[in-house]
Structures are given as C-alpha cells and as structure tokens.
Scaffold this active site. Structure first.
Site, mmCIF file in Angstrom:
data_model
loop_
_atom_site.group_PDB
_atom_site.id
_atom_site.type_symbol
_atom_site.label_atom_id
_atom_site.label_comp_id
_atom_site.label_asym_id
_atom_site.label_seq_id
_atom_site.Cartn_x
_atom_site.Cartn_y
_atom_site.Cartn_z
ATOM 1 N N ILE A 13 0.871 -1.193 0.000
ATOM 2 C CA ILE A 13 0.000 0.000 0.000
ATOM 3 C C ILE A 13 0.901 1.234 0.000
ATOM 4 C CG2 ILE A 13 -1.834 1.277 1.188
ATOM 5 C CD1 ILE A 13 -2.444 -1.273 2.808
ATOM 6 N N SER A 18 -1.737 8.000 5.939
ATOM 7 C CA SER A 18 -2.836 8.962 6.108
ATOM 8 C C SER A 18 -4.024 8.586 5.224
ATOM 9 C CB SER A 18 -2.307 10.355 5.711
ATOM 10 O OG SER A 18 -3.337 11.311 5.704
ATOM 11 N N GLY A 19 -5.180 9.122 5.573
ATOM 12 C CA GLY A 19 -6.359 9.063 4.716
ATOM 13 C C GLY A 19 -6.753 7.675 4.230
ATOM 14 N N GLY A 21 -5.190 5.447 2.342
ATOM 15 C CA GLY A 21 -4.170 4.405 2.495
ATOM 16 C C GLY A 21 -4.121 3.878 3.917
ATOM 17 N N TYR A 154 -3.090 18.485 -11.271
ATOM 18 C CA TYR A 154 -3.614 17.255 -10.641
ATOM 19 C C TYR A 154 -4.342 16.385 -11.665
ATOM 20 C CZ TYR A 154 -6.272 14.473 -7.159
ATOM 21 O OH TYR A 154 -6.821 13.457 -6.405
HETATM 22 N N1 LIG Z 1 -9.508 12.828 -0.547
HETATM 23 C C1 LIG Z 1 -10.146 12.981 -1.696
HETATM 24 O O1 LIG Z 1 -11.138 13.732 -1.810
HETATM 25 C C2 LIG Z 1 -9.656 12.221 -2.901
HETATM 26 C C3 LIG Z 1 -10.484 12.197 -4.039
HETATM 27 C C4 LIG Z 1 -10.037 11.520 -5.158
HETATM 28 C C5 LIG Z 1 -8.827 10.865 -5.141
HETATM 29 N N2 LIG Z 1 -8.039 10.900 -4.029
HETATM 30 C C6 LIG Z 1 -6.741 10.224 -4.092
HETATM 31 O O2 LIG Z 1 -6.587 9.402 -2.957
HETATM 32 C C7 LIG Z 1 -5.203 9.147 -2.760
HETATM 33 C C8 LIG Z 1 -4.911 9.206 -1.267
HETATM 34 O O3 LIG Z 1 -5.079 10.529 -0.810
HETATM 35 P P1 LIG Z 1 -5.878 10.898 0.533
HETATM 36 O O4 LIG Z 1 -7.126 11.555 0.112
HETATM 37 O O5 LIG Z 1 -5.929 9.746 1.439
HETATM 38 O O6 LIG Z 1 -4.931 12.084 1.081
HETATM 39 P P2 LIG Z 1 -3.906 12.147 2.312
HETATM 40 O O7 LIG Z 1 -4.630 11.912 3.591
HETATM 41 O O8 LIG Z 1 -3.186 13.444 2.134
HETATM 42 O O9 LIG Z 1 -2.920 10.937 2.053
HETATM 43 C C9 LIG Z 1 -1.961 10.989 1.023
HETATM 44 C C10 LIG Z 1 -0.971 9.858 1.228
HETATM 45 O O10 LIG Z 1 -0.023 9.909 0.148
HETATM 46 C C11 LIG Z 1 1.282 9.874 0.676
HETATM 47 N N3 LIG Z 1 2.201 10.662 -0.141
HETATM 48 C C12 LIG Z 1 2.061 11.943 -0.574
HETATM 49 N N4 LIG Z 1 3.161 12.342 -1.219
HETATM 50 C C13 LIG Z 1 4.022 11.291 -1.197
HETATM 51 C C14 LIG Z 1 5.335 11.082 -1.675
HETATM 52 N N5 LIG Z 1 6.037 12.051 -2.313
HETATM 53 N N6 LIG Z 1 5.923 9.878 -1.471
HETATM 54 C C15 LIG Z 1 5.259 8.886 -0.819
HETATM 55 N N7 LIG Z 1 4.025 9.024 -0.336
HETATM 56 C C16 LIG Z 1 3.419 10.214 -0.517
HETATM 57 C C17 LIG Z 1 1.172 10.494 2.070
HETATM 58 O O11 LIG Z 1 2.192 9.970 2.921
HETATM 59 P P3 LIG Z 1 3.450 10.816 3.460
HETATM 60 O O12 LIG Z 1 3.014 12.237 3.606
HETATM 61 O O13 LIG Z 1 3.801 10.128 4.738
HETATM 62 O O14 LIG Z 1 4.487 10.621 2.408
HETATM 63 C C18 LIG Z 1 -0.197 10.003 2.527
HETATM 64 O O15 LIG Z 1 -0.072 8.761 3.159
HETATM 65 C C19 LIG Z 1 -4.458 10.176 -3.599
HETATM 66 O O16 LIG Z 1 -3.884 9.542 -4.720
HETATM 67 C C20 LIG Z 1 -5.543 11.142 -4.042
HETATM 68 O O17 LIG Z 1 -5.274 11.722 -5.289
HETATM 69 C C21 LIG Z 1 -8.435 11.545 -2.913
#
Ligand SMILES: NC(=O)c1ccc[n+]([C@@H]2O[C@H](COP(=O)([O-])OP(=O)(O)OC[C@H]3O[C@@H](n4cnc5c(N)ncnc54)[C@H](OP(=O)(O)O)[C@@H]3O)[C@@H](O)[C@H]2O)c1
Length: 269
Positions: A13, A18-19, A21, A154
């Site tokens: 994973i 966070s979130g 994952g 994005y």
């Molecule tokens: N939330 C929404 O509304 C939404 C909607 C559509 C799609 N998504 C997608 O869902 C996925 C998960 O995002 P989330 O919503 O759960 O947001 P989140 O809470 O900000 O989690 C993002 C995760 O990605 C990791 N990450 C970010 N930059 C990274 C890097 N350079 N290297 C390794 N890991 C990295 C972060 O871990 P670290 O900071 O520890 O590296 C964190 O665990 C994303 O791909 C996002 O585009 C989210």
C-alpha cells in the site's frame, strides 16, 4: 467481498500513513496477511489495535517524487517478499491553482509524485505481481476523467497515469494481471492540507462542500475492486458517471457545468 481472500496475501500500500491508504491498512490488518506500507512518514505508522496476530507489517520509508528513494524501496521489497498479490497504488497529492498561475515547479512536483513515482514503482514490482497474476489497484479521481478547472496539474498527472496503466493492462492481457483505476469522489482526508498551492506552498483549504465519503468507505470499495479482475475504470456515484458519459456525449455542456461549479474560486480578480 470474499473475506478469506486476504489470508496469506502479500499486499503493498502506498500512502499508508494517512487518509485512504491508512484506512486500507487498518481494514487489511485484521487478516493474516503480509502488508508492505510505503510513505515518507512510514516510521510514524502505528500498529492498529485490531491487528491479526499473524499479520506481518513492513514499513518502508519512500518518497515517490525521488527516483533514488523509489529504487531503494523496490530493492528492499524485492529482498523481503517473494510475491505480491495486490499493489494499492494509492499515494498522491493534489495541486490547486489556475492553469497559468501554477508554477512549473508545481506541475513537475505533482507529476513526480502522482505519475513518475507510481510508474517507477509499478515497473519495479511488476515481476512479483506477475508471479501471482496479481492486481494493481490505483486510487484515482474523477478529476482524471476530464481536465477540471483549478486542477490542471492534478487532473493531468492522474489522467496520464490512467493512460500509462491502460497501456500496461493491454500489454499484459494474457498474463492474468488485473489493472484497475478507481475514480474516488470527495473523501474526508488530509488531501487539501497535504497538497500544493499554485506557488508550491503546502495547501491549506477547507474540506470540499457537499457529500463526502469516509476513508473507510473508499477502502472497502478498493478492497472489493482488488478481488475483481474485470474491474477497469471504476466510478462511485452519479458525478463520476456523469463526467465519464458527458465527455463523449456533450463536452460543451459538461464544460459549462464545470465552469459554473468549480471555476469561481480561481477566476483572476
Ligand atoms: N480525498 C479525496 O477527496 C480524494 C479524491 C479523489 C482521489 N483521491 C486520491 O486518494 C489518494 C490518497 O489521498 P488521501 O485523500 O488519502 O490524502 P492524504 O490523507 O493526504 O494521504 C496521502 C498519502 O499519500 C502519501 N504521499 C504523498 N506524497 C508522497 C510522496 N512524495 N511519497 C510517498 N508518499 C506520498 C502520504 O504519505 P506521506 O506524507 O507520509 O508521504 C499520505 O499517506 C491520492 O492519490 C488522491 O489523489 C483523494
């Protein structure tokens, strides 16, 4: 969803700190499986209380935007596990800003995290996934289905990822590998405080208005997609389907709606 599907599986994973994952990790830790958790803050990931006694957890510190870090992570995983059943290609950042206000650095950073890092990781782990006829499940977004105003970097990074993984899906058609893209709607996570603004500073935005999914709801969908080799492009709700269909049937009408609904905050003053 078959619950015993996860027993003895090796699951990677990304973005497990966070979130969505993190929710995936917590849902999967109740099964006797082997979890490889990647994130920059991997060291901060704690064991969930409900972890199965036979679940093995590996924490891998990895910055997806840094190719050396991704290469190190691949080598580490190759030494640690002998197969991968499911790769949840989940980590990502958002970037908010109008097309011409987003700095080039933001375009590059967004692509480094959302496109080049995941592609490098998938390439590196592919032999282990092919061994099991495994599944690659990517957390994508409805913003990948059409270029959304205020989200040029994005939207582009995620739709580029779609195209590359669709190529992979076709190229591996006879291998039994599953490749699916799950277009998640607004979800309550840290995405709007972990992404980038137009100048490259950390974003600080209130949660999206309207209905939002919980991270755990999304994790359940991702887990069921991982069990379905036929899943290709998965959208959750009407807004996802609407974008998917309107792109072909009436892009003019779709653009008017996106302009009205989403461009207001980004108009030049
Ligand atoms: N939330 C929404 O509304 C939404 C909607 C559509 C799609 N998504 C997608 O869902 C996925 C998960 O995002 P989330 O919503 O759960 O947001 P989140 O809470 O900000 O989690 C993002 C995760 O990605 C990791 N990450 C970010 N930059 C990274 C890097 N350079 N290297 C390794 N890991 C990295 C972060 O871990 P670290 O900071 O520890 O590296 C964190 O665990 C994303 O791909 C996002 O585009 C989210």
């Amino acid at each position: 969803m078959k619950k015993d599907f996860w027993n003895d599986r090796v699951v990677v994973i990304t973005g497990a700190s966070s979130g969505i994952g993190k929710a995936l990790y917590e849902e999967l830790a109740i099964f006797p499986c082997e979890l490889v958790l990647l994130a920059r803050r991997a060291a901060e990931i704690e064991e969930p209380k409900n972890k199965h006694e036979r679940t093995i957890i590996h924490l891998v510190t990895c910055d997806l935007s840094d190719s050396t870090s991704v290469m190190d992570a691949i080598e580490w995983i190759q030494k640690k596990v002998t197969k991968i059943d499911v790769l949840f290609n989940n980590a990502g950042i958002t970037a908010h800003g109008r097309f011409d206000s987003l700095s080039m650095d933001v375009y590059r950073k967004t692509f480094a995290t959302n496109f080049f890092g995941p592609i490098q990781l998938v390439r590196g782990l592919l032999p282990l996934l092919l061994l099991t006829k495994g599944n690659i499940v990517t957390t994508s977004t409805v913003s990948a289905l059409y270029g959304v105003p205020g989200r040029a970097a994005y939207s582009a990074s995620k739709s580029a990822l779609h195209a590359a993984l669709e190529s992979l899906r076709i190229e591996t058609l006879e291998s039994g590998l599953g490749v699916s893209l799950v277009c998640v709607p607004y979800t309550d996570t840290a995405l709007r405080t972990s992404g980038l603004d137009a100048s490259g500073e950390i974003l600080s935005e209130a949660p999206a208005k309207g209905k939002r999914k919980t991270a755990s709801e999304v994790a359940h969908v991702l887990m069921s997609v991982a069990q379905n080799k036929e899943a290709r492009l998965v959208t959750f709700n009407l807004s996802g389907k609407f974008l998917e269909w309107m792109r072909f049937f009436s892009p003019k009408f779709l653009e008017k709606i996106l302009y009205k609904k989403l461009y207001e905050d980004f108009k030049p003053h």
